[in-house]
Design an enzyme around this catalytic site. Structure first.
Site, PDB file in Angstrom:
ATOM      1  N   GLU A  78       0.848  -1.193   0.000  1.00 47.84           N
ATOM      2  CA  GLU A  78       0.000   0.000   0.000  1.00 47.84           C
ATOM      3  C   GLU A  78       0.886   1.247   0.000  1.00 47.84           C
ATOM      4  O   GLU A  78       1.901   1.309   0.699  1.00 47.84           O
ATOM      5  CB  GLU A  78      -0.892   0.012   1.251  1.00 47.84           C
ATOM      6  CG  GLU A  78      -1.793   1.247   1.336  1.00 47.84           C
ATOM      7  CD  GLU A  78      -2.599   1.326   2.626  1.00 47.84           C
ATOM      8  OE1 GLU A  78      -3.660   1.961   2.623  1.00 47.84           O
ATOM      9  OE2 GLU A  78      -2.155   0.751   3.649  1.00 47.84           O
ATOM     10  N   LYS A 132      -9.876   2.293  -2.302  1.00 44.41           N
ATOM     11  CA  LYS A 132     -10.075   1.850  -0.920  1.00 44.41           C
ATOM     12  C   LYS A 132     -11.461   2.253  -0.426  1.00 44.41           C
ATOM     13  O   LYS A 132     -11.824   3.434  -0.418  1.00 44.41           O
ATOM     14  CB  LYS A 132      -8.984   2.462  -0.037  1.00 44.41           C
ATOM     15  CG  LYS A 132      -8.912   1.924   1.379  1.00 44.41           C
ATOM     16  CD  LYS A 132      -7.686   2.503   2.074  1.00 44.41           C
ATOM     17  CE  LYS A 132      -7.454   1.914   3.443  1.00 44.41           C
ATOM     18  NZ  LYS A 132      -6.213   2.446   4.058  1.00 44.41           N
ATOM     19  N   CYS A 187      -5.676  -2.589   2.830  1.00 46.28           N
ATOM     20  CA  CYS A 187      -5.410  -2.382   4.244  1.00 46.28           C
ATOM     21  C   CYS A 187      -6.665  -2.444   5.129  1.00 46.28           C
ATOM     22  O   CYS A 187      -7.141  -3.514   5.464  1.00 46.28           O
ATOM     23  CB  CYS A 187      -4.668  -1.066   4.440  1.00 46.28           C
ATOM     24  SG  CYS A 187      -3.784  -0.957   6.027  1.00 46.28           S
TER      25      CYS A 187
END
Length: 372
Positions: free
Chosen positions: A130, A204, A245
């Site tokens: 990331e 995300k 994440c």
């Protein structure tokens, strides 16, 4: 009630003593000469037994009815897609845990060399961390952001990924970089196929907003915008669901990917020194175990002097929750094998899909439901 219990106790004692006397009387005789003694069960004991047996019958019947009404096929709406046959049965994945610096050009070149090294070691799929082209900070995101849709000079990071994937004939899940789209900034993962073309782009979905007093405070929402759609992509090494994440904390996203027939989930991530030791491996193993598929993660290497310190520990987890490969916090390239035949083995031995209680709960994939 007391008299009924006393009567039952008395009748039991009577029966037991009668049996004992019979055994004493006949124990010295040959078995063929013994008189078979059948004790008489008092009426109140027999009624109590019948009542209990009838209750047991009712419970047994109700359990059978319940089992037939599980409706596991309705536990996913729309129904789960059967696991598709992957284009390969086995392949090697490369996880490139990279050090990240403020020098963007250096980060891009460093990532290129890591991908090339992983491919030389046999990796057909390479996963990056990331935010690998930029420091992880709200101050840096706007400065390092790229216009991915414009490509070329407007997005040197993805231009490199496209060129390398095409030249080496590998699939790349390109970690994530800050993306600029109009007035919006996103934390975005790009997937490139063996032809160098962009196959998918995942923004995300769950932004990392956390405040643990005395430990860590970070608010991605100060600069970034949340993505709107789950991302699943068919590649030369199977069907892959993408998360970034913090997305890994939300099991519903992984469940949607599993219901869409994913073989593998990829989560580039940068867990921190507070939650990393407790949750990073735990969440990876949970997502793999719950959905009976592979999970791969890739973190930046740890830099104790950075404003945000990553935990590291990139890993590959198998469909039974087993840690197949992992590393520490230092820069490293992990090469591990994925064997898709184990997916069917695990699902046959532990048939969770057929045991779901569609009569009690349901996962709704809104995107798929609206597309029907």
């Amino acid at each position: 009630m007391k008299s009924a219990v006393s009567s039952l106790v008395s009748s039991k004692n009577l029966t037991h003593s009668a049996i004992s006397r019979s055994l004493l009387q006949h124990s010295s005789k040959p078995f063929s000469q013994r008189t078979l003694f059948i004790p008489t069960i008092p009426r109140n004991t027999k009624n109590l037994y019948n009542q209990r047996y009838q209750k047991l019958q009712i419970r047994t019947n109700s359990t059978s009815v319940m089992a037939s009404s599980f409706k596991h096929e309705q536990a996913r709406a729309p129904p789960s897609i059967p696991l598709p046959t992957p284009p390969v049965s086995k392949f090697k994945i490369g996880l490139c845990q990279l050090s990240v610096t403020p020098d963007k050009e250096r980060n891009i070149e460093h990532a290129r060399k890591a991908i090339e090294e992983a491919a030389q070691k046999g990796a057909q799929l390479v996963l990056l961390p990331e935010i690998w082209n930029s420091p992880y900070s709200n101050d840096s995101f706007p400065v390092y952001a790229e216009d991915i849709d414009a490509g070329g000079d407007a997005s040197p990071s993805t231009a490199m990924l496209s060129e390398v994937s095409s030249r080496l004939k590998i699939t790349i899940v390109g970690g994530s970089i800050p993306e600029r789209c109009g007035d919006m900034l996103y934390n975005t993962c790009c997937v490139f196929g063996t032809d160098g073309k962009l196959k998918a782009k995942h923004r995300k979905i769950h932004l990392f907003d956390i405040d643990i007093p005395g430990k860590i405070t970070f608010m991605e929402s100060k600069t970034l915008t949340a993505g709107e759609t789950p991302t699943i992509v068919d590649t030369d090494v199977g069907r892959i669901g993408i998360g970034i994440c913090y997305d890994i904390r939300f099991q519903e996203l992984a469940m949607i990917y599993a219901a869409r027939g994913a073989h593998l989930l990829c989560y580039p991530g940068a867990f921190n020194m507070t939650t990393g030791p407790l949750h990073w491996e735990l969440l990876q193993r949970a997502r793999a175990t719950d959905n009976q598929l592979y999970v791969a993660t890739c973190s930046p290497a740890r830099d104790a002097g950075a404003g945000y310190v990553a935990w590291g520990h990139s890993s590959l987890i198998g469909p039974f929750g087993e840690v197949l490969a992992t590393t520490g916090h230092e820069e490293n390239i992990i090469i591990a094998e994925i064997d898709y035949s184990t997916l069917e083995q695990r699902r046959a031995g532990l048939p969770l899909a057929k045991q779901r209680r569609g009569d009690l709960y349901q996962l709704v994939d809104v995107q798929r439901l609206n597309s029907h």
